[in-house]
Design an enzyme around this catalytic site. Structure first.
Site, PDB file in Angstrom:
ATOM      1  N   GLU A 158      -3.714  -8.407   0.020  1.00  0.00           N
ATOM      2  CA  GLU A 158      -3.024  -8.678  -1.242  1.00  0.00           C
ATOM      3  C   GLU A 158      -3.421 -10.038  -1.822  1.00  0.00           C
ATOM      4  OE1 GLU A 158       0.919  -5.866  -1.085  1.00  0.00           O
ATOM      5  OE2 GLU A 158       1.197  -7.990  -0.667  1.00  0.00           O
ATOM      6  N   GLU A 239      -0.027   0.637   1.407  1.00  0.00           N
ATOM      7  CA  GLU A 239       1.335   0.387   1.892  1.00  0.00           C
ATOM      8  C   GLU A 239       2.294   1.154   0.994  1.00  0.00           C
ATOM      9  OE1 GLU A 239       2.430  -3.704   2.338  1.00  0.00           O
ATOM     10  OE2 GLU A 239       0.670  -4.207   3.554  1.00  0.00           O
TER      11      GLU A 239
END
Length: 602
Positions: A158, A239
């Site tokens: 991320e 995710e």
């Protein structure tokens, strides 16, 4: 050997389309004797892949150590994944977030404040190179291209959500990570993941790497956002947030199984691949939990149950069965052998008397790693080369000092004058002042690192007292300080009880605790059975069973139980030890039949 490729439309395993249906299962949050059980339950739910992060600091707790044994045996974990007939995705960071201490980045790495944090900086990259050289060869030999389970390896994590470096600098850093990864023999596809946000996806990846996204709802909409940034190839939610983590002082988070299942159905129906975050959350054993700080410091609870399909103790939940039903609409699911919905055998409900005590003030000197060192200002715990845990700071106060103030405490300090508690300094509540008695005396601060920040701009910051430290009349600039080895607390207490005349003062057996200290009980139970330790009436501290540090407890909640894995428990002669930082209403603890994770928003 097998091949795994990213095709123009699909993932291709040996040239055949593969829809990856994966679940996050962190080996570092599960007792190794339970790895096989959790992996088997993943297969029975219909998953074909297991994903795990790798926390750098878990394997390298100090600069001269790299441990791949026992709880850290990633190779064995991946071998068990393969033995169950599943594939694997490995996400080694170097930064992982994961609500883990420091996001996996070692505290010792940033003791030199010139070291870069998640950017193209020579010392940072050199350290990553050493980390990858120690770790990635075992991953390389377990790639699908060499007969193993590993399909893909992630680069960073991320990254689009971090920092303000211009895109060329960001890509320079990511390409350096790619080079360091490939140098260790990784030849399976590499990928990045970012939140399903246009700006983050644009900032967080590389044109030559496959982009994946993270989200937990509105699957069709989020896949469309991802497609704008990954115009070809398969779409994957790396995710799929089917739950959420808990922070001390807040509610227990849950996500309804029906909504999760519906969003998962939309995702799979669109042809997307998925990684459930989490399939099984597990536990932040020891002092491994991280923290968030978005203006208010929020340390993460010991439980990482995450409201996942598989509960903290490995019990399949309603969410497990709802998601299994959805997966079965799209992919083959095992016909038989679903896990027992009642989970593992439960231990008897027990009440335990903690009948021996070493007062905290007497225990602290014996818990020091070495003698206190002198300083002319307050050192950080990084200066003390303490990367996690507790430190002691000492000085003298005068009768007219009256109040103690610190610029900042990271993260919490119990304040004692002549061994008597007079208050608490606390980062979370912005409590940076404590009244002092109007007398001269010895001032002691027991400073607790409650978890290094794992997300945002405060990653890499030092811990401890951040000065100046003042009183009503002056600046305190003469200090002694040292790191504690709290991991040795059970051994210290045992020695004190065996030889009280030659070791530490010990309170009389059977006396109820009224203050801070080390406490001990022994008990018999059912060996190998899971337990849930409940500490009603206790305030805050650490708990051990048979020398295993379970983690932190805190009456603040939401969590009111600590999970005790069955492999830790014996039939006879179990030992419970508590390091209580304040005091308890009663010298009793309980083992209960089920977890108590706290109130929810619903």
């Amino acid at each position: 050997m097998a091949t795994f490729e990213i095709g123009p439309e699909d993932f291709l395993l040996d040239g055949e389309r593969m829809q990856v249906v994966s679940g996050a299962l962190h080996y570092f949050r599960v007792h190794p004797d339970q790895w096989a059980d959790r992996i088997r339950k993943a297969r029975l739910m219909g998953l074909n892949t297991i994903e795990t992060y790798v926390p750098w600091n878990f394997h390298a707790p100090d600069p001269d150590t790299f441990d791949l044994t026992g709880r850290r045996d990633l190779g064995r974990f991946l071998d068990l994944v393969a033995a169950e007939g599943l594939h694997a995705i490995v996400r080694p960071g170097p930064y992982i977030c994961a609500e883990w201490d420091g996001g996996g980045l070692p505290g010792w790495l940033f003791a030199d404040r010139a070291v870069g944090v998640r950017r193209h900086e020579p010392r940072f990259l050199a350290a990553i190179g050493t980390y990858f050289a120690n770790l990635l060869p075992l991953v390389a030999e377990r790639q699908v291209t060499r007969g193993g389970p590993v399909l893909m390896v992630q680069v960073e994590n991320e990254y689009g959500a971090y920092g303000n470096d211009p895109v060329p600098e960001r890509q320079k850093y990511l390409r350096a990570l790619v080079d360091l990864t490939r140098e260790q023999g990784i030849d399976v596809p590499l990928f990045t993941c970012d939140q399903a946000d246009d700006e983050m996806l644009a900032r967080g990846g590389l044109p030559e790497l496959h982009k994946t996204a993270t989200f937990g709802s509105r699957s069709t909409e989020r896949l469309e956002i991802l497609r704008r940034h990954q115009p070809t190839g398969p779409l994957m939610c790396m995710e799929f947030w089917n739950g959420w983590f808990d922070s001390w002082g807040l509610e227990h988070h849950i996500a309804p199984a029906e909504a999760n299942a519906a969003d998962l159905d939309d995702l799979l129906a669109a042809g997307g691949s998925v990684n459930l975050y989490m399939f099984h959350g597990g536990t932040n054993f020891g002092l491994t939990s991280g923290a968030n700080d978005k203006g208010i410091y929020r340390p993460i609870t010991t439980s990482y149950d995450y409201d996942a399909p598989l509960a903290e103790d490995g019990t399949p939940t309603a969410k497990y069965h709802a998601m299994r039903e959805v997966i079965a609409r799209h992919l083959p699911v095992p016909d038989a052998g679903t896990p027992d919905a009642d989970g593992p055998a439960a231990a008897p409900v027990l009440d335990v008397d903690l009948s021996a005590q070493v007062p905290l003030a007497h225990a602290l000197p014996s818990l020091l790693r070495e003698d206190l060192a002198a300083f002319t200002s307050t050192p950080t715990t990084d200066d003390l080369r303490l990367w996690s845990g507790f430190a002691v700071y000492r000085t003298r106060i005068q009768a007219d000092d009256l109040v103690l103030t610190v610029n900042e405490v990271r993260d919490r300090a119990v304040v004692l004058v002549d061994d008597e508690q007079v208050g608490v300094l606390d980062r979370a509540s912005h409590t940076f002042a404590v009244a002092l008695p109007a007398r001269a005396g010895d001032l002691t601060l027991l400073v607790e690192d409650q978890g290094r920040v794992n997300y945002g701009p405060r990653i890499g910051e030092p811990k401890g007292l951040v000065g100046p430290v003042r009183t009503a009349t002056r600046t305190l600039d003469e200090w002694e300080a040292g790191a504690l080895r709290v991991e040795d607390a059970p051994e210290l207490l045992r020695a004190a009880l065996d030889a009280p005349g030659r070791a530490l003062p010990v309170a009389a057996r059977g006396v109820r605790p009224v203050g801070a200290g080390l406490y001990r009980a022994t008990f018999d139970s059912v060996g190998g059975a899971d337990h849930f330790l409940r500490l009603d009436g206790w305030t805050k501290g650490l708990a051990w069973v048979n020398g295993e540090l379970l983690g932190r407890y805190w009456s603040l909640g939401p969590t009111h139980t600590l999970y005790v894995p069955g492999p830790v428990v014996r039939d006879v002669g179990n030992e419970l030890v508590l390091l209580e930082l304040h005091g308890a209403a009663d010298a009793r603890a309980g083992f209960v039949a089920a977890p108590a994770l706290g109130i929810t928003e619903q």
